[in-house]
Scaffold this motif. Structure first.
Motif, PDB file in Angstrom:
ATOM      1  N   ALA A   1       0.828  -1.212   0.000  1.00 44.82           N
ATOM      2  CA  ALA A   1       0.000   0.000   0.000  1.00 44.82           C
ATOM      3  C   ALA A   1       0.864   1.265   0.000  1.00 44.82           C
ATOM      4  O   ALA A   1       0.540   2.254  -0.666  1.00 44.82           O
ATOM      5  N   THR A   2       1.981   1.233   0.726  1.00 45.84           N
ATOM      6  CA  THR A   2       2.851   2.407   0.799  1.00 45.84           C
ATOM      7  C   THR A   2       3.485   2.703  -0.558  1.00 45.84           C
ATOM      8  O   THR A   2       3.721   3.865  -0.908  1.00 45.84           O
ATOM      9  N   ALA A   3       3.769   1.668  -1.339  1.00 44.16           N
ATOM     10  CA  ALA A   3       4.390   1.870  -2.655  1.00 44.16           C
ATOM     11  C   ALA A   3       3.505   2.680  -3.585  1.00 44.16           C
ATOM     12  O   ALA A   3       4.008   3.299  -4.547  1.00 44.16           O
ATOM     13  N   ASP A   4       2.208   2.723  -3.325  1.00 40.53           N
ATOM     14  CA  ASP A   4       1.316   3.514  -4.177  1.00 40.53           C
ATOM     15  C   ASP A   4       1.520   5.018  -4.004  1.00 40.53           C
ATOM     16  O   ASP A   4       0.988   5.812  -4.793  1.00 40.53           O
ATOM     17  N   LEU A   5       2.278   5.433  -2.978  1.00 45.76           N
ATOM     18  CA  LEU A   5       2.599   6.844  -2.820  1.00 45.76           C
ATOM     19  C   LEU A   5       3.655   7.296  -3.822  1.00 45.76           C
ATOM     20  O   LEU A   5       3.892   8.496  -3.980  1.00 45.76           O
ATOM     21  N   PHE A   6       4.297   6.351  -4.490  1.00 44.45           N
ATOM     22  CA  PHE A   6       5.411   6.648  -5.380  1.00 44.45           C
ATOM     23  C   PHE A   6       5.063   6.222  -6.805  1.00 44.45           C
ATOM     24  O   PHE A   6       4.125   5.443  -7.024  1.00 44.45           O
ATOM     25  N   PRO A   7       5.787   6.714  -7.767  1.00 45.73           N
ATOM     26  CA  PRO A   7       5.446   6.381  -9.155  1.00 45.73           C
ATOM     27  C   PRO A   7       5.567   4.880  -9.424  1.00 45.73           C
ATOM     28  O   PRO A   7       6.468   4.213  -8.918  1.00 45.73           O
ATOM     29  N   ARG A   8       4.655   4.389 -10.254  1.00 43.19           N
ATOM     30  CA  ARG A   8       4.729   3.011 -10.737  1.00 43.19           C
ATOM     31  C   ARG A   8       5.220   3.082 -12.181  1.00 43.19           C
ATOM     32  O   ARG A   8       4.558   3.654 -13.051  1.00 43.19           O
ATOM     33  N   VAL A   9       6.372   2.509 -12.421  1.00 39.98           N
ATOM     34  CA  VAL A   9       7.040   2.620 -13.716  1.00 39.98           C
ATOM     35  C   VAL A   9       6.876   1.305 -14.474  1.00 39.98           C
ATOM     36  O   VAL A   9       7.243   0.238 -13.965  1.00 39.98           O
ATOM     37  N   ASN A  10       6.351   1.385 -15.667  1.00 37.28           N
ATOM     38  CA  ASN A  10       6.144   0.207 -16.507  1.00 37.28           C
ATOM     39  C   ASN A  10       6.813   0.428 -17.857  1.00 37.28           C
ATOM     40  O   ASN A  10       6.648   1.489 -18.482  1.00 37.28           O
ATOM     41  N   PHE A  11       7.561  -0.562 -18.285  1.00 35.02           N
ATOM     42  CA  PHE A  11       8.136  -0.554 -19.624  1.00 35.02           C
ATOM     43  C   PHE A  11       7.218  -1.370 -20.524  1.00 35.02           C
ATOM     44  O   PHE A  11       6.806  -2.479 -20.174  1.00 35.02           O
ATOM     45  N   ALA A  12       6.879  -0.822 -21.687  1.00 34.15           N
ATOM     46  CA  ALA A  12       5.999  -1.496 -22.633  1.00 34.15           C
ATOM     47  C   ALA A  12       6.677  -1.567 -23.982  1.00 34.15           C
ATOM     48  O   ALA A  12       7.349  -0.608 -24.416  1.00 34.15           O
ATOM     49  N   GLY A  13       6.522  -2.685 -24.656  1.00 37.67           N
ATOM     50  CA  GLY A  13       7.102  -2.865 -25.976  1.00 37.67           C
ATOM     51  C   GLY A  13       6.154  -3.625 -26.880  1.00 37.67           C
ATOM     52  O   GLY A  13       5.348  -4.442 -26.410  1.00 37.67           O
ATOM     53  N   LEU A  14       6.224  -3.346 -28.181  1.00 41.77           N
ATOM     54  CA  LEU A  14       5.360  -4.019 -29.148  1.00 41.77           C
ATOM     55  C   LEU A  14       6.158  -4.230 -30.417  1.00 41.77           C
ATOM     56  O   LEU A  14       6.898  -3.332 -30.871  1.00 41.77           O
ATOM     57  N   LEU A  15       6.016  -5.398 -31.007  1.00 44.89           N
ATOM     58  CA  LEU A  15       6.681  -5.719 -32.257  1.00 44.89           C
ATOM     59  C   LEU A  15       5.706  -6.501 -33.113  1.00 44.89           C
ATOM     60  O   LEU A  15       5.155  -7.516 -32.665  1.00 44.89           O
ATOM     61  N   GLY A  16       5.462  -6.016 -34.362  1.00 43.71           N
ATOM     62  CA  GLY A  16       4.519  -6.717 -35.218  1.00 43.71           C
ATOM     63  C   GLY A  16       4.474  -6.089 -36.589  1.00 43.71           C
ATOM     64  O   GLY A  16       5.358  -5.305 -36.979  1.00 43.71           O
ATOM     65  N   PHE A  17       3.457  -6.412 -37.364  1.00 44.38           N
ATOM     66  CA  PHE A  17       3.285  -5.790 -38.668  1.00 44.38           C
ATOM     67  C   PHE A  17       1.812  -5.821 -39.037  1.00 44.38           C
ATOM     68  O   PHE A  17       1.031  -6.618 -38.496  1.00 44.38           O
ATOM     69  N   ASN A  18       1.448  -4.933 -39.920  1.00 41.36           N
ATOM     70  CA  ASN A  18       0.085  -4.852 -40.435  1.00 41.36           C
ATOM     71  C   ASN A  18       0.088  -5.250 -41.904  1.00 41.36           C
ATOM     72  O   ASN A  18       0.929  -4.778 -42.687  1.00 41.36           O
ATOM     73  N   GLU A  19      -0.840  -6.080 -42.273  1.00 46.97           N
ATOM     74  CA  GLU A  19      -0.996  -6.477 -43.673  1.00 46.97           C
ATOM     75  C   GLU A  19      -2.423  -6.141 -44.092  1.00 46.97           C
ATOM     76  O   GLU A  19      -3.380  -6.620 -43.479  1.00 46.97           O
ATOM     77  N   LEU A  20      -2.559  -5.334 -45.147  1.00 44.99           N
ATOM     78  CA  LEU A  20      -3.858  -4.856 -45.589  1.00 44.99           C
ATOM     79  C   LEU A  20      -4.061  -5.196 -47.057  1.00 44.99           C
ATOM     80  O   LEU A  20      -3.146  -5.023 -47.881  1.00 44.99           O
ATOM     81  N   HIS A  21      -5.245  -5.681 -47.403  1.00 43.29           N
ATOM     82  CA  HIS A  21      -5.609  -5.986 -48.781  1.00 43.29           C
ATOM     83  C   HIS A  21      -6.953  -5.350 -49.047  1.00 43.29           C
ATOM     84  O   HIS A  21      -7.979  -5.799 -48.566  1.00 43.29           O
ATOM     85  N   GLY A  22      -6.932  -4.259 -49.794  1.00 42.59           N
ATOM     86  CA  GLY A  22      -8.190  -3.596 -50.121  1.00 42.59           C
ATOM     87  C   GLY A  22      -8.136  -2.826 -51.413  1.00 42.59           C
ATOM     88  O   GLY A  22      -8.974  -1.950 -51.646  1.00 42.59           O
ATOM     89  N   ASP A  23      -7.091  -3.105 -52.220  1.00 43.81           N
ATOM     90  CA  ASP A  23      -6.919  -2.404 -53.495  1.00 43.81           C
ATOM     91  C   ASP A  23      -6.855  -0.895 -53.295  1.00 43.81           C
ATOM     92  O   ASP A  23      -7.550  -0.112 -53.955  1.00 43.81           O
ATOM     93  N   THR A  24      -6.061  -0.497 -52.328  1.00 49.66           N
ATOM     94  CA  THR A  24      -5.869   0.919 -52.035  1.00 49.66           C
ATOM     95  C   THR A  24      -4.377   1.215 -52.011  1.00 49.66           C
ATOM     96  O   THR A  24      -3.543   0.297 -51.967  1.00 49.66           O
ATOM     97  N   PRO A  25      -4.002   2.466 -51.986  1.00 45.88           N
ATOM     98  CA  PRO A  25      -2.567   2.799 -51.904  1.00 45.88           C
ATOM     99  C   PRO A  25      -1.917   2.326 -50.609  1.00 45.88           C
ATOM    100  O   PRO A  25      -0.686   2.292 -50.508  1.00 45.88           O
ATOM    101  N   PHE A  26      -2.723   1.956 -49.595  1.00 47.87           N
ATOM    102  CA  PHE A  26      -2.167   1.515 -48.310  1.00 47.87           C
ATOM    103  C   PHE A  26      -1.947   0.010 -48.248  1.00 47.87           C
ATOM    104  O   PHE A  26      -1.563  -0.518 -47.223  1.00 47.87           O
ATOM    105  N   ASP A  27      -2.230  -0.695 -49.361  1.00 46.10           N
ATOM    106  CA  ASP A  27      -2.078  -2.154 -49.346  1.00 46.10           C
ATOM    107  C   ASP A  27      -0.612  -2.533 -49.123  1.00 46.10           C
ATOM    108  O   ASP A  27       0.307  -1.799 -49.514  1.00 46.10           O
TER     109      ASP A  27
END
Length: 480
Positions: free
Chosen positions: A309-335
């Protein structure tokens, strides 16, 4: 815009300033007497006393059947199996808490087909297909000890469940030994009742023969029959008590109530009792009693929760990371396929919500104070249990000595009264009084001897004798 180097720099600077907040647990100081004050037994004996810390105290009773029942209960009792499962659950939660020290890595994938409205499409094709696999990572940097306090709290709760399991094992052993001794004591009382019934039947025949010969009255025969009927009436009650003990022992061993009826119906004498039991010192008792250990471990866990409970008086630090890719098929310039990655440092600080945090800290401290009071009470109750059991065991042995002498003298008096009545040297009233006294004193000694054995069991139980050597086993195949 923060880059990876700046994120790591912030994390390093916070790490250098890191500390574990909250109180550190210290074992409570309890003032204990140097020794127990209960009286020793009056029996003079030069043999060494039995060890109160004997892990398998029931062997000192020299009764193989009792030992067999205890061993069976320790491996098959359902309450013990439930306690083992609770302990396994606590260990599983501890393993889960330990994973908080390391990054959490998960994977997710989105696959679908989407149709947009005309207003959303802006002239592009409304139908498209997408495929988005991602690997996500998160890690709480434990700069202020919240994770460490939580792991330690879970560890202490697991230890408390282990101590509670040991306490249940001691209780089960005590219940088995107590039920077995009560069974043998009832069987001894039944034997005495049946012997007295046979003696009183002979008396009735003598009185009836004297009445037929003109040397008595109908009043005499009625009194003799009344004594016989009173003694006979005790037999059904004893048979009922014996059956209840047989049922109790079977259920304690994880079996149907009638499982031991045929096995235990053969009467046997009460187990041997140790002449003396060395209780050790109060300090040894507190270290050995599992209920005291469980109470202290819960106090330790409550102390760690104050740190969480006392630790909540201080900042909670979280490291977040993401690795992936997007694949789109719609006959658009973003494909096509586009890589996606993210590295972020999230700092959550509840300094604007300190009122609620302070309230949680106050609640945790109050819980800790309550656990401290419960621990201190558990120590006092343990000392009280032992002192009570020592007094009961010592006085019951003193009582046994006197009642045994009284039973022998009453039997000798009844035998003499019977001989004198046959020879016409005494009245029927004297004979009936002697028979009543014999039954009363023999009953009192048998019951007292049984209570002495029960007192020995209670003493071992209060001293935490009866620690298990075999863990409960899972049910056999075919059972739920």
């Amino acid at each position: 815009m923060l880059n990876l180097k700046s994120i790591l720099a912030v994390g390093l600077s916070l790490g250098l300033a890191a500390c574990s907040v909250g109180p550190r647990y210290k074992q409570p100081t309890v003032v204990l007497p140097q020794q127990f004050t209960a009286p020793d037994t009056a029996t003079v004996d030069v043999s060494p006393p039995a060890d109160a810390s004997d892990s398998e105290f029931w062997h000192s009773f020299n009764d193989p059947e009792l030992s067999s029942l205890v061993e069976r209960a320790l491996t098959a009792n359902n309450d013990l199996r439930a306690a083992v499962d609770h302990y396994d659950s606590a260990n599983a939660l501890l393993r889960e808490a330990k994973f908080d020290r390391y990054p959490t890595v998960t994977m997710s994938t989105s696959v679908g087909r989407q149709k947009l409205s005309e207003f959303q499409a802006f002239g592009y094709p409304r139908n498209n297909r997408f495929f988005n696999p991602e690997i996500n990572a998160s890690w709480e940097l434990d700069f202020f000890g919240r994770v460490r306090h939580n792991i330690e709290a879970q560890r202490q709760l697991a230890l408390a469940d282990a101590s509670s399991l040991a306490a249940i094992q001691v209780t089960v052993v005590g219940e088995v030994a107590g039920a077995y001794i009560d069974l043998r004591g009832r069987q001894e009382l039944l034997r005495i009742a049946r012997e007295n019934v046979e003696n009183e039947k002979q008396t009735v025949r003598l009185v009836e023969a004297a009445y037929s010969a003109g040397r008595g009255t109908e009043f005499d025969t009625s009194r003799a029959r009344a004594l016989l009927e009173t003694t006979t009436s005790r037999i059904p009650e004893l048979l009922s008590a014996i059956t209840l003990d047989e049922y109790r022992l079977a259920v304690l061993c994880g079996l149907p109530p009638d499982a031991f009826v045929s096995q235990l119906e053969v009467a046997r004498p009460l187990p041997d009792l140790p002449d003396r039991i060395d209780p050790g010192t109060p300090a040894d008792l507190i270290r050995r009693r599992p209920d005291v250990s469980a109470s202290e471990e819960r106090l330790h866990a409550a102390t760690e929760r104050i740190g969480i409970a006392t630790a909540d008086l201080f900042p909670r630090v979280n490291f977040a990371g993401l690795l992936g890719f997007n694949e789109l098929h719609g006959d658009t310039p973003f494909d096509g396929i586009s890589a996606v990655n993210l590295a972020a440092l999230n700092i959550d600080w509840s300094f604007l919500d300190r009122g609620r945090v302070r309230a949680r800290i106050a609640a945790s401290r109050a819980d800790g104070d309550a656990q401290l009071a419960q621990y201190q009470q558990s120590v006092l109750l343990a000392l009280e249990d032992v002192e009570n059991a020592l007094v009961s065991y010592a006085r019951s042995q003193d009582r046994d000595v006197q009642l045994q002498l009284a039973a022998k003298d009453s039997k000798r008096a009844a035998d003499l009264a019977s001989v004198r009545f046959k020879n016409g040297a005494t009245s029927l009233l004297d004979l009936l009084d002697a028979l009543r006294a014999q039954l009363k004193d023999e009953d009192a000694y048998a019951e007292s001897h049984s209570n002495s054995a029960l007192s020995a069991v209670l003493l071992y139980k209060s001293l935490a004798g009866g620690w298990p050597q075999h863990p409960p086993q899972p049910p056999r195949s075919g059972t739920p």
